[in-house]
Design an enzyme around this catalytic site. Sequence first.
Site, short mmCIF file in Angstrom:
data_model
loop_
_atom_site.label_atom_id
_atom_site.label_comp_id
_atom_site.label_asym_id
_atom_site.label_seq_id
_atom_site.Cartn_x
_atom_site.Cartn_y
_atom_site.Cartn_z
N ARG A 270 11.72 -9.99 9.62
CA ARG A 270 12.50 -9.80 8.34
C ARG A 270 12.52 -8.47 7.61
NH1 ARG A 270 9.94 -11.26 3.60
NH2 ARG A 270 7.75 -11.36 4.03
N ASN B 146 5.86 -1.49 12.51
CA ASN B 146 6.43 -1.69 11.46
C ASN B 146 5.68 -2.66 10.75
OD1 ASN B 146 8.67 -2.22 9.30
ND2 ASN B 146 8.49 -4.00 10.25
N ALA C 156 -11.34 -2.29 -8.80
CA ALA C 156 -12.41 -2.88 -9.59
C ALA C 156 -12.34 -4.51 -9.30
CB ALA C 156 -12.18 -2.58 -11.06
N TYR D 149 -4.01 -0.59 0.39
CA TYR D 149 -2.61 -0.06 0.98
C TYR D 149 -2.57 1.31 1.25
CZ TYR D 149 2.62 -0.35 1.84
OH TYR D 149 3.70 -0.36 2.29
N LYS E 242 -2.05 3.17 4.81
CA LYS E 242 -0.86 4.00 5.16
C LYS E 242 -1.24 5.73 5.20
CE LYS E 242 2.28 0.61 5.37
NZ LYS E 242 2.88 0.52 6.69
#
Lengths: 458, 437
Positions: free
Chosen positions: A228, A299, A309, A364, A368
């Site tokens: 998707r 992907n 925290a 994240y 990345k």
Amino acid sequence: MADNYLDLVNTPLPGKFAKALGLPRPSVLRRYTPGEPIAAKPVLVAGSGAGAEALADVLLSWDVEVRRHVLPGEKLSAAVVVLDRAVSPADLAAPMLELGQAARVLVPGGRVVAVFRSSADTTDPSVAAARQGIDGAIRSVAHELRGGATANGIILRTGATTTDATTLGTLRFFLSGRSAYVDGQFLEVSGTPAESVAGLAAATTAVGEGVPDQPLAGKTAVVTGAARGIGAKIAEILARDGARVVAVDVPAAGEQLAQVANRVGGTALQLDITAPDAAARILEHVGGRFGTLDIVVHNAGITRDKLLANMDASRWDSVIAVNIASQLRMNEQFLASPVLSTTGRIISLASTSGIAGNRGQSNYAASKAGVIGMVRAQAASFDGAGRTINAVAPGFIETDMTAKIPPLTRQVARRLSSLQQGGLPVDVAEAIAFLASDAAAGINGQVLRVCGQNLVGA
Amino acid sequence: MADQAGARNAAHSPRTAVVIGGNRIPFARSGGAYAYSSNKDMLIAALDGLVARFGLQGERIGEVAAGAVLKHSRDFNLTREAVLGSALSPETPAYDLQQACATGLETVVGLSNKIKLGQIDSGIAGGVDSASDAPIAVSEGLRRVLLDLARAKTTQQKIKALGTLRPKDLSPNAPTTGEPRTGLSMGEHQALTTAAWEITREAQDELAYRSHHNLAAAYDRGFFSDLMTPYRGLTKDANLRADTSLEKLATLKPVFGKGLDTPATMTAGNSTPLTDGAAVVLLGSEDYARANNLPMLATIVDAEAAAVDFVTGEEGLLMAPVHAMPRLLQRNGLTFDDFDFFEIHEAFAGTVLSSLAAWEDPDYCKRVLGLDGALGSIDRAKLNVNGSSLAAGHPFAATGGRIVASLAKTLSERGGRGLISVCAAGGQGVVAILEAK
């Protein structure tokens, strides 16, 4: 997910109100349709010297009307500023001021592309100042342009010329609707390795003369996370460009994955990319069915946002495992396999969060930014070989994921870019399809932002 | 003459038919995730998943054969309609088949025979069933009125036709699992057999427990990742109870055989519940597989069908595979010892255990099957190693496709030879041999 404000300001009366009130007026971007002419109106080639002359000749051979100066009363599709011979900041004045005139007459969705050399390839302070100066000037022009127009640059590394295959391929990408949401960005281009020359003629001929609408014909591509969102669109665009697509996603997403595979005429492969045998199963499938793996698009990715925290180990670990550790493991196995083509392309999804950081996304962003680190290190090992590895860093893209952002935050995030709107999954997919093509053979270790020149991560 | 016949035989010497792969949707409990899915919807989903797995979009397959047991009158040409709704080429021919629970396996047999004969190069076999979306027929009285009404030309005739309608005509005929000739449900029939063979409750619960355990383990090692495509949010067989235990199974109350003299032993735990689902298998000649770079998991060696006289009570309703088995083994010169995997479909745990007991009983084998002695016994460690109908559920016509694809994959991974046995309503059964490729 619909950007209602964008739709509204593109109708007559609300558009007038927005103008009167000084509100942002994002334009409907010009996006690529196969077979479209590279430029419907004339293209200005500003700048002097052999490089500029040669480039103007190539544009002419593409059936583009070329102007060396802005003519009164004439609209322009694009302006290409060739500054490959700039050796002092004073050399910028004439071409930049010419560009200024061109900017006034650019059609909606117009294009500005600067071609210049890398400041990293000189030790002469004056030359470096000139080259770095172009970088700043073009970024500023990108901020100034309106009507969905963009400004980007091609940076020639040592040995590369204005008419190298990759230079021309990149120029085509920037001039076309494929780069609709790429703005204020620079791609470094090296001379094209001999192994990758096959197919380049086609990639650099004019529409109608060659087969540039199917630049990936005969290639097999693996796209992870293809069930998707952006992944599904990547599969679609790669297939449109001629590639045979192996769509990969977790078994639980198998229903949508099958739909994607059937839509693009590819095959569905249900597997968890974090499994130790993920790469082996991909290689077995591709090797058995199609022989060679030409394109890998990493992907698949997840978010497990929390302030650091409040972060627990499972949130941190799962994001790292899916977004970067799996790619490192798979790449190692792909590179060790004869199934991966000698001109293989690996394209990995980074994020502007990995460049600028983002509150609540330390895990994240680590994954990345990790992708960017991986791409640069791997690229160095590919140097001079036929293979390339690059990353695409999307900014604010209209997906199910960004639809979950609170409405007001979402509206602000959209307007923060020079194009004053979010991008679409197709914009990311087009950038990936370009980097996957033969025309991008001389692009290695780059991180291409598809962010509409968002202020975040600039 | 003899030479000519010989030449003709050589020209048509049987080819090898192979299982290339399979796909099914997870099986749902009746009234569950697929409550509002029709047979056609589910069969299309199973086909589309197969098409996606093997990249068959727009391809003309030699023939598609499938069927359903519980079939609406609107399911006219069900398989062909499903092909038209799928991503396959609309030029793919298809036909329906119905042999109760053996439907799926019988389509595999039929299409593989066509492949062996060279009539087709590729085929998709399978089946679908929805116990949720079961057809409900109107009463005979209402049906007659409606037909008269349709034929009536004048208003007067129409009123007259409607006038013959009686209130009792308005209650529909709900579908039952009862056998038309005996009125007994399949479970009650099996209860008779289970009692006759003195199969204990413990043995049945043990078999059910192993079915759940084996199926859960197969999921855990990713066995189904290339055999299944999720559908309507369901990613695993809904009937699977990974955490079930012999203790839990022992607490369930018996549901079948309560009217017999012997203690009732068959519970909801050791019987298969009503289930919705669809399964398909991609078959082909070796040349077809090679030309398209497709895998060859297993060869379809041979198959045999049998039927028994259950109406007079001479034999149990679900005992037909017991009769088919010795004929199949004999023809192929094999014994149970020559097999590495056994897939015996459990409509009920009692069915499997009764079959095993029958094959192990020298007296029965001599008297009923006409053998010299016992057919033999089956190593339980080789039985239904990746789970079976008790845990996965049993959408009647879909079961054959599930079993053939799973066994073929097992054989391709671990080598050897596999034996399939499927019992069916109407006193029928089909057995088949697969061999690792």
